[in-house]
Design an enzyme around this catalytic site. Structure first.
Site, PDB file in Angstrom:
ATOM      1  N   GLY A 221       0.819  -1.209   0.000  1.00 34.44           N
ATOM      2  CA  GLY A 221       0.000   0.000   0.000  1.00 34.44           C
ATOM      3  C   GLY A 221       0.852   1.257   0.000  1.00 34.44           C
ATOM      4  N   SER A 222       0.421   2.238   0.761  1.00 33.70           N
ATOM      5  CA  SER A 222       1.012   3.577   0.670  1.00 33.70           C
ATOM      6  C   SER A 222       2.443   3.672   1.199  1.00 33.70           C
ATOM      7  CB  SER A 222       0.129   4.594   1.396  1.00 33.70           C
ATOM      8  OG  SER A 222      -1.079   4.776   0.704  1.00 33.70           O
TER       9      SER A 222
END
Length: 487
Positions: A220-221
């Protein structure tokens, strides 16, 4: 000599030659294979009847051998919080061993060449040979902070955490939950060991596989640090450079738009530091397409992606290569890699290496666990040498990334990592799982104070939380680990 006697003599000669060939085959050519075979009961009995060396953390044994009153002379014991250290030590069982018990087996069993003098002295003194000892790099306070933080998320928690000293590659903490009890594998009751092994092997939450080194999940981020690094390296950006922002980004060649979830990402262009502080999806989707697949792949691999042998002291089979797609991909898929989705997968070890490289002016050191090799009398035989893994980014790029990570803690999504009086940088991450499944929570960070530095990655695959976010589940654990190291 008459013919019958001559015939019998030739036959006996052939029998003698066959016997010599068989002895040569068994005692020389196949000796190593037979000696290493798990079916060799004599070797197994001899190994279990020898005092195996200890695995030490801060001088304290977390694995050792104690006298036994059964057919074997010694019992392997994991005396101190076995679930805490099991993902490091592994286990030493009747028929097999794993993790450090496996990779350090020659030394622990006493067969290592570095123990030749000790074996010679034991032979002269008619004493039973003893194994050597290994001292680990682990900081016990950081290890406890990681384990206790993950365990506090609930009985069904699944997650992993890694802390690394950036300048050396020393692993200061490595935890995986759920864990297992290595004492159950070391039992001399074969039936009991087999029953416990079957129970562990059939569990859906895979307690025998380290979530620090083996289980790969979408980062993810937190992967936006890699995307930012690629953009700075290839496009000449810095923290204040203007990059695409806006409320949404339409994936090339599709009618699908991805938004920022209400974060402050401007209406057009914003500084790169703001994009990282607010974790703006629109920015990193656009940057991945701007940088291009070739340079994104190159940057990811410089940090260690697509390499299955990152940790020096685990066998390659005990690790999994974090992955960034290597084949041709469409522009919409490329965009999604920029935010750590779409076939991008990582282990906590890999993401800790990314942060460690950023802290260490762009130089990624190979992580290692064994700090010193010691004799049975605890004399130091060898101290580990640090090894450079790669030069992932330039010092100036590393400096810009550190600045942005600090801003993310001071005024962005990672404020949970703040430690008074300590320079802390971080990045949060929440990665999508399957429809209807709980998302993954990630948090990567570093702390620097008084000459001490630590890089941390925490991943929570599953917990009892109703709302999942990097700052909500993984962030407090990362902070506790950093606080334990930066005393």
């Amino acid at each position: 000599m008459n013919k019958p006697i001559r015939t019998m003599s030739v036959f006996c000669l052939f029998l003698f030659l066959a016997l010599l060939l068989n002895v040569t085959w068994v005692q020389y050519i196949k000796a190593g294979e037979y000696n290493d075979s798990g079916l060799n009961a004599r070797v197994k009995d001899e190994t279990l009847s020898r005092e195996r060396g200890a695995i030490l953390v801060a001088g304290r044994p977390v694995a050792e051998s104690r006298p036994s009153d059964d057919r074997y002379k010694f019992q392997r014991v994991y005396p101190y919080r076995p679930y805490l250290y099991a993902p490091l030590t592994g286990y030493f069982a009747l028929a097999r061993s794993t993790l450090l018990e496996n990779s350090q087996n020659k030394l622990l069993s006493g067969d290592d060449d570095r123990l030749f003098v000790n074996r010679l002295v034991d032979l002269v003194n008619n004493a039973s040979p003893k194994g050597g000892n290994v001292s680990l790099t682990i900081d016990p306070a950081a290890q406890r902070a990681a384990y206790d933080g993950l365990a506090a998320l609930g009985d069904n928690v699944q997650g992993g955490a890694v802390a690394i000293e950036p300048s050396t590659g020393k692993v200061l903490a490595m935890v995986s939950l759920p864990s297992f009890n290595p004492n159950k594998f070391a039992d001399h009751d074969t039936a009991a060991v087999d029953a416990y092994d079957k129970a562990m092997q059939t569990r859906a939450d895979k307690p025998l596989q380290s979530r620090a080194t083996k289980i790969r999940l979408s980062p993810g981020s937190v992967f936006k640090l890699v995307t930012a690094a690629a953009a700075i390296e290839s496009e000449g950006y810095d923290a204040e450079s203007l990059v695409p922002g806006g409320p949404s980004y339409k994936l090339p060649g599709t009618n699908i738009s991805i938004n920022n979830g209400g974060r402050s990402c401007g209406s057009n262009q914003i500084p790169l530091t703001q994009a990282l502080e607010q974790s703006c999806n629109t920015t990193f989707l656009a940057l991945a397409n701007q940088v291009g697949h070739e340079k994104m792949l190159e940057q990811a691999e410089k940090f260690g992606f697509n390499n299955g042998n990152l940790l020096r002291d685990f066998a390659e089979s005990e690790q999994s290569a974090s992955s960034y797609p290597t084949g041709d991909i469409s522009d919409d898929f490329l965009a999604k890699t920029g935010m750590g989705q779409q076939d991008v997968q990582a282990t906590p070890l890999q993401m800790a290496m990314v942060v460690a490289g950023i802290v260490n002016d762009g130089v990624v050191m190979r992580p290692y666990l064994v700090d010193q090799v010691r004799s049975p009398d605890l004399d130091v035989l060898e101290t580990a040498e640090q090894e450079e893994f790669s030069r992932a980014i330039s010092p100036s790029t590393a400096s810009e990334l550190r600045k942005m990570m600090v801003n993310t803690v001071d005024r962005g999504t990672a404020s949970v990592a703040q430690i008074p009086g300590v320079r802390v940088g971080a990045k949060t991450g929440t990665a999508e799982n399957c429809a209807g499944c709980q998302n993954y929570s990630w948090f990567v960070s570093y702390a620097s104070e008084g000459g001490q530095e630590v890089a941390v990655a925490v991943m929570v695959q599953k917990s009892n939380a109703s709302v999942v976010s990097g700052s909500g589940q993984a962030g407090p654990i990362a902070r506790a680990i950093m606080d334990a190291v930066i005393k």
